[in-house]
Write a protein that holds these residues in place. Structure first.
Motif, mmCIF file in Angstrom:
data_model
loop_
_atom_site.group_PDB
_atom_site.id
_atom_site.type_symbol
_atom_site.label_atom_id
_atom_site.label_comp_id
_atom_site.label_asym_id
_atom_site.label_seq_id
_atom_site.Cartn_x
_atom_site.Cartn_y
_atom_site.Cartn_z
ATOM 1 N N LYS A 184 92.518 70.999 27.286
ATOM 2 C CA LYS A 184 91.365 70.956 26.123
ATOM 3 C C LYS A 184 90.249 71.686 27.013
ATOM 4 O O LYS A 184 89.496 72.514 26.161
ATOM 5 C CB LYS A 184 91.323 69.397 26.146
ATOM 6 N N ASP A 221 88.248 75.000 25.590
ATOM 7 C CA ASP A 221 86.698 74.890 25.260
ATOM 8 C C ASP A 221 85.980 75.801 25.932
ATOM 9 O O ASP A 221 84.778 75.965 25.855
ATOM 10 C CB ASP A 221 86.189 73.516 25.682
ATOM 11 N N ARG A 236 85.831 76.305 29.282
ATOM 12 C CA ARG A 236 85.285 76.086 30.747
ATOM 13 C C ARG A 236 85.840 76.886 31.677
ATOM 14 O O ARG A 236 85.009 77.052 32.879
ATOM 15 C CB ARG A 236 85.797 74.609 30.992
#
Length: 433
Positions: A408, A412, A414
């Motif tokens: 996840k 996103d 990151r």
């Protein structure tokens, strides 16, 4: 086993990038008791890696590269495959393989005027029989500029030169240096080698003790990074399996055992020689009807996933039996994620992979990043720099909690390595005023 690989100035790769299979030291980090995501394994619990005696390092059996489209992840493994093809098969055979591998040629980074005129550089480190071999190659589109091979034994840790050659413009020839461990009649081949031919590809066909393990490792690897649906790949497999000797029959049976475990419905494969063209083969898929009878049709009618699985099973078998290296581009394409996870675990588990075989692949499937399948030092990313060149880096460059949902967090953004997409409003096409 591959220790690490470095490439510079190849296709989208401008600056040197290194893909390393050396496991990072384990940490004592544990999942917080307050976390809702319990049962997260440590890296060592996922796979300890293959311990390299005398070096106090572990070599990872699997490396996975993720990144946006056109970020260069395929170019990283294409560069590795190209170098290994050159080393094992020589320039002429690699040109033949180029028909099915359009990357099998030296192509520098073209978006920079300086890089476009500079040579391509490779460096490969391989651990075999407790020694580490380091092979370095610098070449352009016309000839070899530099080639050298070193090895280091675990007892002395001292680098020993086997051979080295450097192109001297003033004499239009190579200047050679040979180490004492490399003495022998094979050095006479250096006198007449073509300027575009690798010396390692010549000696790989000879029985030279000091490089025997390295040459054997190069030869057992099947070239190419694609899986199965190309006609040339299917014909290659058919040619290899269409043999009645006991070894090939056993290999065919083992391949079918792997494919059956993946619930494809395939009972067996039938390889037939064409009467008009004895050198051509046709593969048929054999299935069982509900009343127990056999029915067959052309293997090309099977799903793309089944076709890819045949190629993958063939490559896996050779790698797992001989401790070789399998390189796959877009491993998850047309193959169910559960099957891909099973394949990864076959390489991760020392019981199913006792000989230290390795798998390197690229993928867009972020579910493979979920905890407990891959260690953090097995996950790599590629992204574009501002100059459109490829940057390669591992997940371990980032600080994170042990229970972080990596898949996840990746989506996103990151860790970078994701496409920059326009907003929904920007995607709306403007109508006529």
């Amino acid at each position: 086993m591959l220790v690490d690989f470095t490439v510079k100035n190849y296709r989208s790769i401008k600056e040197a990038v290194t893909l390393s299979a050396v496991a990072q030291k384990s940490t004592s980090r544990r999942t917080s008791q307050r976390s809702k995501r319990q049962g997260i394994k440590s890296d060592a619990e996922i796979t300890p890696g293959h311990h390299l005696e005398g070096w106090d390092i572990n070599i990872l059996p699997v490396l996975a590269i993720f990144g946006a489209n056109a970020s260069g992840k395929s170019n990283v493994i294409q560069a590795l495959d190209y170098l290994l093809m050159l080393m094992a098969h020589g320039n002429n055979q690699t040109r033949k393989l180029q028909k099915v591998s359009n990357y099998a040629k030296v192509t520098p980074f073209k978006l920079d005027n300086i890089s476009a005129k500079e040579p391509t550089r490779f460096e490969l480190r391989v651990a075999l029989d407790e020694s580490i071999y380091t092979y370095s190659l610098i070449l352009n589109q016309s000839h070899i500029i530099s080639e050298k091979l070193d090895y280091t034994s675990p007892d002395t840790k001292r680098i020993r030169r086997l051979f080295e050659r450097n192109w001297d413009k003033s004499v239009n020839n190579f200047i050679w240096k040979n180490g004492s461990d490399f003495a022998g009649s094979h050095t006479k081949l250096q006198q007449n080698i073509r300027k575009d031919e690798l010396f390692i590809s010549l000696i790989s066909r000879l029985n030279i003790d000091v490089v025997k393990e390295l040459c054997s490792w190069l030869r057992i690897r099947l070239p190419g990074i694609s899986l199965g649906i190309e006609e040339t790949d299917i014909l290659f497999i058919a040619n290899e399996l269409n043999n009645d000797d006991s070894i090939q029959i056993e290999i065919r049976e083992q391949i079918m055992e792997i494919i059956k475990k993946f619930d494809t419905g395939l009972a067996e494969i039938d390889i037939r020689t064409q009467i008009e063209y004895p050198d051509d083969y046709e593969i048929y898929a054999v299935h069982h009807t509900s009343d127990g009878n056999k029915i067959l049709w052309s293997f090309n009618e099977e799903s793309l996933g089944t076709q890819r699985l045949l190629s993958l099973a063939y490559r896996m078998l050779f790698a797992l039996q001989g401790g070789g290296l399998t390189i796959v581009d877009e491993l998850g394409t047309n193959i169910h994620p559960n099957i891909v996870s099973t394949i990864i675990n076959m390489f991760q588990n020392p019981q199913t992979n006792p000989n230290g075989a390795q798998l390197i692949f690229t993928s867009h499937d972020n579910t493979l990043q979920r905890n407990n399948l891959l260690r953090r030092d097995q996950i790599w990313f590629t992204q574009k720099r501002l100059d459109q060149s490829t940057e390669l880096y591992p997940l371990t460059d980032f600080r994170m909690s042990n229970d972080l949902a990596i898949d996840k967090a990746y989506l996103d953004g990151r860790f970078g390595a994701v496409p920059f997409l326009p907003s929904n409003e920007e995607m709306i096409l403007k109508g006529e005023k």
